[in-house]
Scaffold this motif. Structure first.
Motif, PDB file in Angstrom:
ATOM      1  N   ALA A 195       0.869  -1.167  -0.082  1.00  0.00           N
ATOM      2  CA  ALA A 195       0.177  -0.134  -0.017  1.00  0.00           C
ATOM      3  C   ALA A 195       0.860   1.275   0.185  1.00  0.00           C
ATOM      4  O   ALA A 195       0.675   2.223  -0.727  1.00  0.00           O
ATOM      5  CB  ALA A 195      -0.808  -0.194   1.050  1.00  0.00           C
ATOM      6  N   ALA A 196       1.957   1.183   0.835  1.00  0.00           N
ATOM      7  CA  ALA A 196       2.594   2.333   0.898  1.00  0.00           C
ATOM      8  C   ALA A 196       3.396   2.472  -0.505  1.00  0.00           C
ATOM      9  O   ALA A 196       3.733   3.835  -0.998  1.00  0.00           O
ATOM     10  CB  ALA A 196       3.871   2.250   1.839  1.00  0.00           C
ATOM     11  N   ALA A 197       4.212   1.496  -1.234  1.00  0.00           N
ATOM     12  CA  ALA A 197       4.617   1.487  -2.333  1.00  0.00           C
ATOM     13  C   ALA A 197       3.524   2.158  -3.415  1.00  0.00           C
ATOM     14  O   ALA A 197       3.890   2.999  -4.351  1.00  0.00           O
ATOM     15  CB  ALA A 197       5.210   0.535  -3.019  1.00  0.00           C
ATOM     16  N   SER A 198       2.473   1.928  -3.484  1.00  0.00           N
ATOM     17  CA  SER A 198       1.440   2.312  -4.331  1.00  0.00           C
ATOM     18  C   SER A 198       1.095   3.712  -4.317  1.00  0.00           C
ATOM     19  O   SER A 198       0.921   4.360  -5.073  1.00  0.00           O
ATOM     20  CB  SER A 198       0.025   1.416  -4.064  1.00  0.00           C
ATOM     21  OG  SER A 198      -0.818   1.896  -5.063  1.00  0.00           O
ATOM     22  N   TYR A 257       1.736   9.287  -5.865  1.00  0.00           N
ATOM     23  CA  TYR A 257       2.091  10.755  -5.189  1.00  0.00           C
ATOM     24  C   TYR A 257       3.139  11.177  -6.240  1.00  0.00           C
ATOM     25  O   TYR A 257       3.193  12.270  -6.603  1.00  0.00           O
ATOM     26  CB  TYR A 257       2.654  10.516  -3.733  1.00  0.00           C
ATOM     27  CG  TYR A 257       3.261  11.860  -3.280  1.00  0.00           C
ATOM     28  CD1 TYR A 257       2.271  12.753  -2.752  1.00  0.00           C
ATOM     29  CD2 TYR A 257       4.437  12.181  -3.232  1.00  0.00           C
ATOM     30  CE1 TYR A 257       2.452  14.122  -2.195  1.00  0.00           C
ATOM     31  CE2 TYR A 257       4.897  13.193  -2.715  1.00  0.00           C
ATOM     32  CZ  TYR A 257       3.957  14.340  -2.066  1.00  0.00           C
ATOM     33  OH  TYR A 257       4.261  15.363  -1.853  1.00  0.00           O
ATOM     34  N   LEU A 258       4.219  10.367  -6.657  1.00  0.00           N
ATOM     35  CA  LEU A 258       5.407  10.996  -7.486  1.00  0.00           C
ATOM     36  C   LEU A 258       4.672  11.405  -9.062  1.00  0.00           C
ATOM     37  O   LEU A 258       5.163  12.183  -9.395  1.00  0.00           O
ATOM     38  CB  LEU A 258       6.230   9.781  -7.833  1.00  0.00           C
ATOM     39  CG  LEU A 258       7.297   9.605  -6.345  1.00  0.00           C
ATOM     40  CD1 LEU A 258       8.060   8.548  -6.477  1.00  0.00           C
ATOM     41  CD2 LEU A 258       8.135  10.665  -5.940  1.00  0.00           C
ATOM     42  N   ILE A 259       3.809  10.306  -9.397  1.00  0.00           N
ATOM     43  CA  ILE A 259       2.964  10.737 -10.672  1.00  0.00           C
ATOM     44  C   ILE A 259       2.427  11.963 -10.581  1.00  0.00           C
ATOM     45  O   ILE A 259       2.565  12.966 -11.475  1.00  0.00           O
ATOM     46  CB  ILE A 259       2.166   9.530 -11.198  1.00  0.00           C
ATOM     47  CG1 ILE A 259       2.918   8.349 -11.483  1.00  0.00           C
ATOM     48  CG2 ILE A 259       1.296   9.941 -12.101  1.00  0.00           C
ATOM     49  CD1 ILE A 259       2.240   7.098 -11.545  1.00  0.00           C
ATOM     50  N   VAL A 260       1.796  12.300  -9.383  1.00  0.00           N
ATOM     51  CA  VAL A 260       0.954  13.765  -9.472  1.00  0.00           C
ATOM     52  C   VAL A 260       2.166  14.834  -9.334  1.00  0.00           C
ATOM     53  O   VAL A 260       1.902  15.694  -9.884  1.00  0.00           O
ATOM     54  CB  VAL A 260       0.186  13.744  -8.199  1.00  0.00           C
ATOM     55  CG1 VAL A 260      -0.173  14.968  -7.634  1.00  0.00           C
ATOM     56  CG2 VAL A 260      -0.973  12.550  -8.515  1.00  0.00           C
TER      57      VAL A 260
END
Length: 65
Positions: free
Chosen positions: A18-21, A26-29
């Motif tokens: 879940a944290a990786a997802s 977040y990085l994509i945003v």
């Protein structure tokens, strides 16, 4: 006792997934926001340059040599 450790291990695995997802999303945003900021800044500089050029041309056309 073994099932207890298996449950903890499974819970940690799920939490890490879940944290990786979340991190990926977040990085994509953040990347998209940076791209939009770059596009906005580029457009603003282009428009600013166009306005400066128009003002310069207008000023030069009014000067009597």
């Amino acid at each position: 006792m073994e099932s207890f450790f298996e449950a903890i291990t499974e819970t940690q695995k799920t939490s890490l997934e879940a944290a990786a997802s979340f991190t990926d999303t977040y990085l994509i945003v953040v990347e998209r926001i940076a791209q939009l900021n770059i596009e906005v800044a580029r457009t603003a500089f282009e428009k600013s340059s166009e306005m400066a050029l128009l003002c310069l041309e207008s000023s030069l056309s009014k000067v009597k040599w």
